[in-house]
Design an enzyme around this catalytic site. Sequence first.
Site, PDB file in Angstrom:
ATOM      1  N   CYS A  21      13.571  11.570   5.886  1.00  0.00           N
ATOM      2  CA  CYS A  21      13.697  11.203   7.304  1.00  0.00           C
ATOM      3  C   CYS A  21      15.113  11.436   7.823  1.00  0.00           C
ATOM      4  O   CYS A  21      15.322  11.606   9.011  1.00  0.00           O
ATOM      5  CB  CYS A  21      13.293   9.752   7.485  1.00  0.00           C
ATOM      6  SG  CYS A  21      14.220   8.643   6.419  1.00  0.00           S
ATOM      7  N   GLU A  41      10.454   1.568  10.136  1.00  0.00           N
ATOM      8  CA  GLU A  41      11.386   2.661   9.792  1.00  0.00           C
ATOM      9  C   GLU A  41      10.612   3.957  10.003  1.00  0.00           C
ATOM     10  O   GLU A  41       9.722   4.274   9.210  1.00  0.00           O
ATOM     11  CB  GLU A  41      11.833   2.537   8.331  1.00  0.00           C
ATOM     12  CG  GLU A  41      12.465   1.207   7.955  1.00  0.00           C
ATOM     13  CD  GLU A  41      13.895   1.059   8.468  1.00  0.00           C
ATOM     14  OE1 GLU A  41      14.442   2.042   9.007  1.00  0.00           O
ATOM     15  OE2 GLU A  41      14.453  -0.043   8.330  1.00  0.00           O
ATOM     16  N   GLU A  82       9.568  16.278  15.226  1.00  0.00           N
ATOM     17  CA  GLU A  82       9.847  16.207  13.786  1.00  0.00           C
ATOM     18  C   GLU A  82       8.923  17.159  13.023  1.00  0.00           C
ATOM     19  O   GLU A  82       7.706  17.051  13.128  1.00  0.00           O
ATOM     20  CB  GLU A  82       9.650  14.774  13.261  1.00  0.00           C
ATOM     21  CG  GLU A  82      10.099  14.629  11.826  1.00  0.00           C
ATOM     22  CD  GLU A  82       9.822  13.245  11.235  1.00  0.00           C
ATOM     23  OE1 GLU A  82       8.724  12.711  11.484  1.00  0.00           O
ATOM     24  OE2 GLU A  82      10.700  12.725  10.521  1.00  0.00           O
ATOM     25  N   LYS A 137       0.843  -1.198   0.000  1.00  0.00           N
ATOM     26  CA  LYS A 137       0.000   0.000   0.000  1.00  0.00           C
ATOM     27  C   LYS A 137       0.881   1.253   0.000  1.00  0.00           C
ATOM     28  O   LYS A 137       1.502   1.591   0.998  1.00  0.00           O
ATOM     29  CB  LYS A 137      -0.906   0.051   1.236  1.00  0.00           C
ATOM     30  CG  LYS A 137      -1.927   1.183   1.103  1.00  0.00           C
ATOM     31  CD  LYS A 137      -2.353   1.780   2.421  1.00  0.00           C
ATOM     32  CE  LYS A 137      -1.637   3.046   2.815  1.00  0.00           C
ATOM     33  NZ  LYS A 137      -1.867   4.219   1.978  1.00  0.00           N
TER      34      LYS A 137
HETATM   35  P1  NAP Z   1       2.474   8.249   7.833  1.00  0.00           P
HETATM   36  O1  NAP Z   1       1.364   9.209   7.927  1.00  0.00           O
HETATM   37  O2  NAP Z   1       2.878   7.506   9.043  1.00  0.00           O
HETATM   38  O3  NAP Z   1       2.077   7.231   6.671  1.00  0.00           O
HETATM   39  C1  NAP Z   1       2.910   6.187   6.237  1.00  0.00           C
HETATM   40  C2  NAP Z   1       2.059   5.132   5.573  1.00  0.00           C
HETATM   41  O4  NAP Z   1       1.225   4.533   6.572  1.00  0.00           O
HETATM   42  C3  NAP Z   1       1.114   5.695   4.514  1.00  0.00           C
HETATM   43  O5  NAP Z   1       0.982   4.784   3.454  1.00  0.00           O
HETATM   44  C4  NAP Z   1      -0.177   5.818   5.300  1.00  0.00           C
HETATM   45  O6  NAP Z   1      -1.313   5.855   4.494  1.00  0.00           O
HETATM   46  C5  NAP Z   1      -0.117   4.559   6.134  1.00  0.00           C
HETATM   47  N1  NAP Z   1      -1.028   4.535   7.268  1.00  0.00           N
HETATM   48  C6  NAP Z   1      -1.629   5.564   7.904  1.00  0.00           C
HETATM   49  N2  NAP Z   1      -2.451   5.094   8.893  1.00  0.00           N
HETATM   50  C7  NAP Z   1      -2.370   3.755   8.872  1.00  0.00           C
HETATM   51  C8  NAP Z   1      -2.987   2.708   9.616  1.00  0.00           C
HETATM   52  N3  NAP Z   1      -3.872   2.947  10.577  1.00  0.00           N
HETATM   53  N4  NAP Z   1      -2.661   1.440   9.332  1.00  0.00           N
HETATM   54  C9  NAP Z   1      -1.760   1.164   8.364  1.00  0.00           C
HETATM   55  N5  NAP Z   1      -1.175   2.101   7.590  1.00  0.00           N
HETATM   56  C10 NAP Z   1      -1.453   3.388   7.843  1.00  0.00           C
HETATM   57  O7  NAP Z   1       3.794   8.941   7.284  1.00  0.00           O
HETATM   58  P2  NAP Z   1       3.894   9.952   6.078  1.00  0.00           P
HETATM   59  O8  NAP Z   1       3.352  11.269   6.511  1.00  0.00           O
HETATM   60  O9  NAP Z   1       3.368   9.314   4.835  1.00  0.00           O
HETATM   61  O10 NAP Z   1       5.501  10.036   5.911  1.00  0.00           O
HETATM   62  C11 NAP Z   1       6.302  10.900   6.637  1.00  0.00           C
HETATM   63  C12 NAP Z   1       6.940  10.182   7.819  1.00  0.00           C
HETATM   64  O11 NAP Z   1       7.656   9.045   7.366  1.00  0.00           O
HETATM   65  C13 NAP Z   1       7.949  11.043   8.540  1.00  0.00           C
HETATM   66  O12 NAP Z   1       7.777  10.886   9.925  1.00  0.00           O
HETATM   67  C14 NAP Z   1       9.291  10.465   8.102  1.00  0.00           C
HETATM   68  O13 NAP Z   1      10.344  10.677   9.010  1.00  0.00           O
HETATM   69  C15 NAP Z   1       8.946   9.030   7.974  1.00  0.00           C
HETATM   70  N6  NAP Z   1       9.922   8.341   7.104  1.00  0.00           N
HETATM   71  C16 NAP Z   1      10.794   7.487   7.675  1.00  0.00           C
HETATM   72  C17 NAP Z   1      11.753   6.862   6.878  1.00  0.00           C
HETATM   73  C18 NAP Z   1      12.746   5.906   7.463  1.00  0.00           C
HETATM   74  O14 NAP Z   1      13.359   5.173   6.699  1.00  0.00           O
HETATM   75  N7  NAP Z   1      12.948   5.872   8.767  1.00  0.00           N
HETATM   76  C19 NAP Z   1      11.787   7.117   5.507  1.00  0.00           C
HETATM   77  C20 NAP Z   1      10.860   8.004   4.971  1.00  0.00           C
HETATM   78  C21 NAP Z   1       9.920   8.616   5.777  1.00  0.00           C
HETATM   79  P3  NAP Z   1      -1.932   7.310   4.105  1.00  0.00           P
HETATM   80  O15 NAP Z   1      -0.925   7.995   3.287  1.00  0.00           O
HETATM   81  O16 NAP Z   1      -3.144   6.980   3.380  1.00  0.00           O
HETATM   82  O17 NAP Z   1      -2.199   8.007   5.410  1.00  0.00           O
END
Ligand code: NAP
Length: 481
Positions: A280, A246, A384, A171
């Site tokens: 990130c 991650e 963050e 997804k």
């Molecule tokens: P996010 O809101 O946590 O979403 C990540 C993924 O999870 C999306 O596909 C999201 O879908 C999905 N999701 C949301 N609620 C969920 C649930 N209840 N059950 C299962 N999946 C669910 O993060 P984001 O805003 O897309 O990305 C930014 C974050 O990612 C930042 O905090 C960044 O630091 C982190 N990040 C970490 C890394 C690493 O390698 N450590 C790399 C890149 C980014 P939707 O989009 O539909 O909400």
Amino acid sequence: MNAMNFIGGIFVDAEHQQTIENINPATGERIGTLPRSDASDVESAVNAAKAAQKEWSALSIQERANWLDRLADGLAARKEELARRESRDTGKPLVLARRVDAQRSVDNFRFFATYAQQQEQEVFEMDDATNFVHRKAIGTVGLITPWNLPLYLLSWKVAPALLMGNTVVAKPSELTPSTANLLCEVASEVGLPDGVLNVVHGYGPEVGQAILEHPSIRAISFTGGTSTGRHVAATSAPMFKKLSLELGGKNATIVLDDADLELALDGTLRAGFTNSGQVCLCGSRILLHASIADRFLAKFVERVERMVCGAPEDESTQIGALISQEHLRKVESYIQLGIEEGGAVLAGGTREMTGQVGPTPDGAFLRPTIIDGLNHTSRTVTEEIFGPVVTIHRFDSDDEAIAMANSTQYGLAGSVWSKDAERAHALAQKIETGIVWINTWLHRDLRTPFGGVKNSGVGREGGYWSLNFFSEPLNVCIKHD
Ligand code: NAP
């Protein structure tokens, strides 16, 4: 373009025919739709994945590596299209999407295809017996990824998952569906067996949640925010699913008194503002040795003010749009918080565009922003923001720099800038984090472990660590005659 689900080798709409609009954040324009899927679509994808599992895992690792090479070839042939789709979905500069997103998406498949050939059978000899470790597929695995580096991060999971004989239900973020669709188009073009790769589009709480809860999905690899990660763990752990998380970061860039200042300036700028700070690994906290701080800061402010913030397709653009208006408002609210907490904005903080193309009033643009004067324990500095905002801090000793670097809940990455590699190496080992770069940033060898400590994640991916996560070891102990 409209994205579709890819289930059992066929492009389909959501079972309930609902859609979500895909918006280009640089213009505010609708550029397509994607399916708003739910648990019934995940069920279909899991059924397709399970049906494909036996034959796929029966292939040799070399045969599966050959499939990864075909996927890499297919993506490489459509690299420019990949970059353009990524740039339109995210608002990031096209030059960045070409150099980073498109290139790395191809590289991920190529790397794991080649890496497979370097694996040797693990054998442990005893006086009276020999142990053989066999790596078996887990089964169907769930992959959930964010919007900041869409296909880069998805392919980083798909490649090792497939290599180890698993079938996939993925997804992508609903904000960036287009390149996951492109990967499915390539899978279809090269004839990847049906059901091996399935992609279900939609919202996290609907599609993502159904993946987490599905009893036939035995492992979850998740990249995203820390609070979502906490929910992923709470849902999946009681089902004893294998879990890789991650998560977020709030990384420190540490400039020591003996740093090559020009090199450190370049690195700090890149670490702070690549992809508008929406990586990130970005260095959003800049820690400067007090003896060089004023000199460094004067030059840094000057360079940041010169950065071109403009339309993604303009080749001179260094800072594109943020992912959405909603995210822009969140980042701006942190700048406001920074001012309320006593910070002074030295550069940026406005929506002004300086590129040759534009302006687009509905674009989610924000100039690169520097805030000075904040306490290193304030909310602006420890939470963050995930935008083009950096804060400046001064320290007098290496120990003080280490204490500041470690004063957040996060522990993902960091960089140290010094001409004394031994001193920097010693300092790096005291930072509570998963990766430290010395005199460089985002310099990746794909064989090395990638992941965070504290609230930045659980587990590691990359090279051997990915193969380990996406397989179950079976130890066979044979007693000698
Ligand atoms: P996010 O809101 O946590 O979403 C990540 C993924 O999870 C999306 O596909 C999201 O879908 C999905 N999701 C949301 N609620 C969920 C649930 N209840 N059950 C299962 N999946 C669910 O993060 P984001 O805003 O897309 O990305 C930014 C974050 O990612 C930042 O905090 C960044 O630091 C982190 N990040 C970490 C890394 C690493 O390698 N450590 C790399 C890149 C980014 P939707 O989009 O539909 O909400």
